[in-house]
Structures are given as C-alpha cells and as structure tokens.
Design an enzyme around this catalytic site. Structure first.
Site, PDB file in Angstrom:
ATOM      1  N   ARG A   1       0.798  -1.230   0.000  1.00  0.00           N
ATOM      2  CA  ARG A   1       0.000   0.000   0.000  1.00  0.00           C
ATOM      3  C   ARG A   1       0.823   1.269   0.000  1.00  0.00           C
ATOM      4  O   ARG A   1       0.574   2.189  -0.775  1.00  0.00           O
ATOM      5  CB  ARG A   1      -0.915   0.074   1.242  1.00  0.00           C
ATOM      6  CG  ARG A   1      -2.242  -0.548   1.088  1.00  0.00           C
ATOM      7  CD  ARG A   1      -2.642  -1.150   2.419  1.00  0.00           C
ATOM      8  NE  ARG A   1      -1.690  -2.179   2.762  1.00  0.00           N
ATOM      9  CZ  ARG A   1      -1.742  -3.423   2.296  1.00  0.00           C
ATOM     10  NH1 ARG A   1      -2.754  -3.781   1.576  1.00  0.00           N
ATOM     11  NH2 ARG A   1      -0.812  -4.318   2.588  1.00  0.00           N
ATOM     12  N   THR A   2       1.778   1.356   0.905  1.00  0.00           N
ATOM     13  CA  THR A   2       2.455   2.643   1.097  1.00  0.00           C
ATOM     14  C   THR A   2       3.246   3.010  -0.156  1.00  0.00           C
ATOM     15  O   THR A   2       3.116   4.118  -0.686  1.00  0.00           O
ATOM     16  CB  THR A   2       3.366   2.596   2.342  1.00  0.00           C
ATOM     17  OG1 THR A   2       2.600   2.071   3.423  1.00  0.00           O
ATOM     18  CG2 THR A   2       3.867   3.970   2.708  1.00  0.00           C
TER      19      THR A   2
ATOM     20  N   LYS B   1      25.407  -3.583  -0.795  1.00  0.00           N
ATOM     21  CA  LYS B   1      26.885  -3.524  -0.870  1.00  0.00           C
ATOM     22  C   LYS B   1      27.445  -2.721   0.290  1.00  0.00           C
ATOM     23  O   LYS B   1      28.645  -2.441   0.337  1.00  0.00           O
ATOM     24  CB  LYS B   1      27.308  -2.867  -2.181  1.00  0.00           C
ATOM     25  CG  LYS B   1      26.794  -3.533  -3.434  1.00  0.00           C
ATOM     26  CD  LYS B   1      27.232  -2.720  -4.651  1.00  0.00           C
ATOM     27  CE  LYS B   1      26.277  -2.905  -5.802  1.00  0.00           C
ATOM     28  NZ  LYS B   1      26.358  -1.809  -6.763  1.00  0.00           N
TER      29      LYS B   1
ATOM     30  N   ARG C   1      11.041   3.983   3.471  1.00  0.00           N
ATOM     31  CA  ARG C   1      10.721   3.002   4.513  1.00  0.00           C
ATOM     32  C   ARG C   1      11.995   2.245   4.858  1.00  0.00           C
ATOM     33  O   ARG C   1      12.746   1.849   3.948  1.00  0.00           O
ATOM     34  CB  ARG C   1       9.641   2.020   4.036  1.00  0.00           C
ATOM     35  CG  ARG C   1       9.452   0.870   5.020  1.00  0.00           C
ATOM     36  CD  ARG C   1       8.254   0.026   4.704  1.00  0.00           C
ATOM     37  NE  ARG C   1       7.015   0.734   4.982  1.00  0.00           N
ATOM     38  CZ  ARG C   1       5.809   0.180   4.937  1.00  0.00           C
ATOM     39  NH1 ARG C   1       5.699  -1.098   4.632  1.00  0.00           N
ATOM     40  NH2 ARG C   1       4.727   0.886   5.187  1.00  0.00           N
TER      41      ARG C   1
ATOM     42  N   HIS D   1       4.775   5.872  11.522  1.00  0.00           N
ATOM     43  CA  HIS D   1       4.301   5.706  10.149  1.00  0.00           C
ATOM     44  C   HIS D   1       3.344   6.874   9.885  1.00  0.00           C
ATOM     45  O   HIS D   1       2.130   6.707   9.821  1.00  0.00           O
ATOM     46  CB  HIS D   1       3.579   4.357  10.022  1.00  0.00           C
ATOM     47  CG  HIS D   1       3.314   3.896   8.617  1.00  0.00           C
ATOM     48  ND1 HIS D   1       3.393   4.731   7.508  1.00  0.00           N
ATOM     49  CD2 HIS D   1       2.945   2.675   8.135  1.00  0.00           C
ATOM     50  CE1 HIS D   1       3.096   4.032   6.422  1.00  0.00           C
ATOM     51  NE2 HIS D   1       2.819   2.783   6.774  1.00  0.00           N
TER      52      HIS D   1
HETATM   53  N1   CP Z   1      -0.375  -0.035   5.798  1.00  0.00           N
HETATM   54  C1   CP Z   1       0.840  -0.286   5.291  1.00  0.00           C
HETATM   55  O1   CP Z   1       1.855   0.343   5.659  1.00  0.00           O
HETATM   56  O2   CP Z   1       0.834  -1.257   4.333  1.00  0.00           O
HETATM   57  P1   CP Z   1       2.113  -1.748   3.509  1.00  0.00           P
HETATM   58  O3   CP Z   1       3.061  -2.384   4.490  1.00  0.00           O
HETATM   59  O4   CP Z   1       1.580  -2.687   2.469  1.00  0.00           O
HETATM   60  O5   CP Z   1       2.739  -0.516   2.909  1.00  0.00           O
END
Ligand code: CP
Length: 310
Positions: free
Chosen positions: A52-53, A81, A102, A130
């Site tokens: 999703r993100t 590396k 991320r 998040h």
């Molecule tokens: N909600 C969320 O962060 O989903 P993903 O891990 O799929 O990005």
C-alpha cells in the site's frame, strides 16, 4: 522552504486540517490536480516490504502528473553492498524532487533528512512511526465519522511493535474528547514512552484491557492491527501470540451500528473475511484514501520547497 515529515508531530493540527481538506478536494475533483506536479519526480526508497504505502505514493505522484523512480527492497539497491542511508540520499537528491523512505531501522528517515536537499517523508521506520498511515487514518475518520474529536478509539492487537498505532495515538491525542481503549495481550502492550510522554503527559483518558468482547459496545472506532512477525526475536512467541484476537461476526454483533472497523493492512488472521461485507468494515476504503492524502502531502511539500507553483 525544505521540510521533512518524519513523525505526525512534524505537522501542526492546522496543517493536518489543511491536508485533510485538500485530500478531500483531490478525491472529489481529481482532474483539477492531474498536472500539478508535471515534470517532478518522487523517489520511493523502500528497504522493507510494502504494498500500500509504496504503490499509493507512486499512484499519488502519477495522479498529480509526475513520475516515479525507486527501489522496493534493500537487496535490489546498493545498501546490499554496504552503502549508508546518508550517501544514498545525497545521490537521490540529485535524481528526484521528493522522497518517501521506509526502513527497518528506527530513525533512518531522520538520518536521511539530515543529509537531504529534497523533502523526505517517513514511510515507516521499524516499530517507531508511520506518519502517512496516520494521515490516511485521520482522513478516513474525518470523512466517515465527520469529526476527529469526541471519539472512543479501541486499538487492538500488537500495540508494542505496531508503528501505525504509535503514530495514531500520538496524533489523535491532540484532539479534544478522545479516549483510548488499548486491547492487547500483556506482552504486546504499548511502549512505556507512549504512556508517559503522550497519554499521561496530556491527561488523555485510557484503559488497558485484554478482552475485546468486553469493550466492543463502547467503541466509535475499532482499529485492528496484525501481530508484527518481523519484529519478534523468536518464532515461538510469535506463534503463541499471533491469534490473540480474531474479529468475527459474533464480536461485530456486540459493536455499535455506527462503529468503524479500521486496519492499516495487510491483514493476516485478525479479521475474519466474513467481516468484510459488514458496512462498518472500512479498511479497504481506508487504503483507497491513502492515495489522496499522499497526493495532498506531496503537493504541499513540493509547493513549500518552491518546486511547483501554488
Ligand atoms: N499499511 C501499510 O503500511 O501497508 P504496507 O506495508 O503494504 O505498505
């Protein structure tokens, strides 16, 4: 002005409101925004898995007329590396106009921000924060409940490692009349810093319980979370705790008719698929809203950085 979004606290309540209103307008009138970021690029630097993100950041930029580049795992980047986050972001700053990162290590997006000349958005750092999931959650609540205050929010599942819950509690604690019911096994309670620095410090009403059924009738929102297998130190603990809570039709029958069931997804076993048809189950709608709030955030940060016209 160059700005980064690393935690929900990087945005004031007024800025959150502006982003939510902009996202609602983008949702209602997408064609008005289809060229706003023409010629601009977002780099999605994902050192950890995501559906999703990452894809909603990319969809958001494409919806704004921009382009995307990036990587979806540490293994497919020069991190494999041994390249540092600081060196990576220095290079990416000359390839893209904005970046979403991320990383499994808490604080890595903050390190990136310190070495970046483009806006850095934290797309999830370890068990910490998040913020864009929280923006998604606030947009969902505002759109579907019509308010962000006077709500009883039940957070259920892995409250220790679930960064979405940590960010949500921090953000919702800034609204009046918000009360939390924290539902988890003993081992998966919220980290102590949230209790002392957020809930107690702000005098927020909350209770910690271990049984979902008992509190269902009190909830305006039930925020379910998955047990975060990837953050456990041993598999036995994960197996023992993974099915602590399973939301099914019987438990849903105990909830209010206007309760919302949210989940950041991905789901594993914690919500039975039979619940999906219940009109109170809004987690797929929530994932859809994630595109519009990220459009609003990208647009706002690029505008503030002087990279696009207002
Ligand atoms: N909600 C969320 O962060 O989903 P993903 O891990 O799929 O990005």
């Amino acid at each position: 002005m160059l700005r980064h979004v690393i935690s929900p606290q990087d945005l004031s309540v007024k800025e959150l409101e502006d982003l939510i209103n902009l996202a609602k307008d983008m949702y209602s009138h997408p064609s008005d925004y289809s060229e706003k970021c023409k010629g601009k690029k977002i780099a999605t630097l994902f050192y950890e898995p995501s559906t999703r993100t990452r894809l909603s950041f990319e969809a958001a930029m494409l919806n704004l007329g921009g382009s995307v580049l990036g990587f979806s795992s540490a293994d497919s980047s020069s991190a494999a590396k041994g390249e540092s986050v600081a060196d990576t972001i220095r290079v990416i700053s000359s390839y893209a106009d904005i970046c979403a990162m991320r990383h499994p290590k808490e604080g890595a997006p903050q390190v990136a921000a310190m070495h970046s000349s483009i806006p850095v958005i934290n797309a999830g750092d370890g068990g910490h924060n998040h913020p864009t999931q929280t923006l998604t959650d606030l947009l969902t609540i505002s759109q579907l409940k019509g308010r962000l205050n006077n709500l009883t929010i039940g957070c259920c599942g892995d409250l220790k490692f679930g960064r979405t819950v940590h960010s949500l509690i921090t953000a919702m604690s800034r609204y009046t009349g918000v009360r939390f019911i924290l539902i988890s096994p003993d081992e998966l309670k919220i980290p102590n810093y949230l209790r002392t620095e957020v809930l107690d410090a702000k005098g927020i009403e909350y209770e910690e319980v271990s049984k979902l059924e008992d509190v269902m009738p009190k909830l305006d929102i039930l925020y379910m979370t998955r047990v975060q297998r990837e953050r456990f130190f041993n598999e036995e603990d994960y197996i023992r705790l993974k099915d602590s809570f399973i939301l099914d039709k019987e438990k849903m029958a105990l909830g209010r008719p206007d309760m919302l069931v949210m989940h950041p997804l991905p789901r594993v076993n914690e919500i039975s698929t039979e619940v999906d048809e219940d009109p109170r189950a809004v987690y797929f709608k929530q994932a859809e809203f994630g595109v519009y709030i990220r459009m609003a955030l990208i647009y706002t940060l690029l505008k503030e950085a002087g990279k696009i016209e207002g």
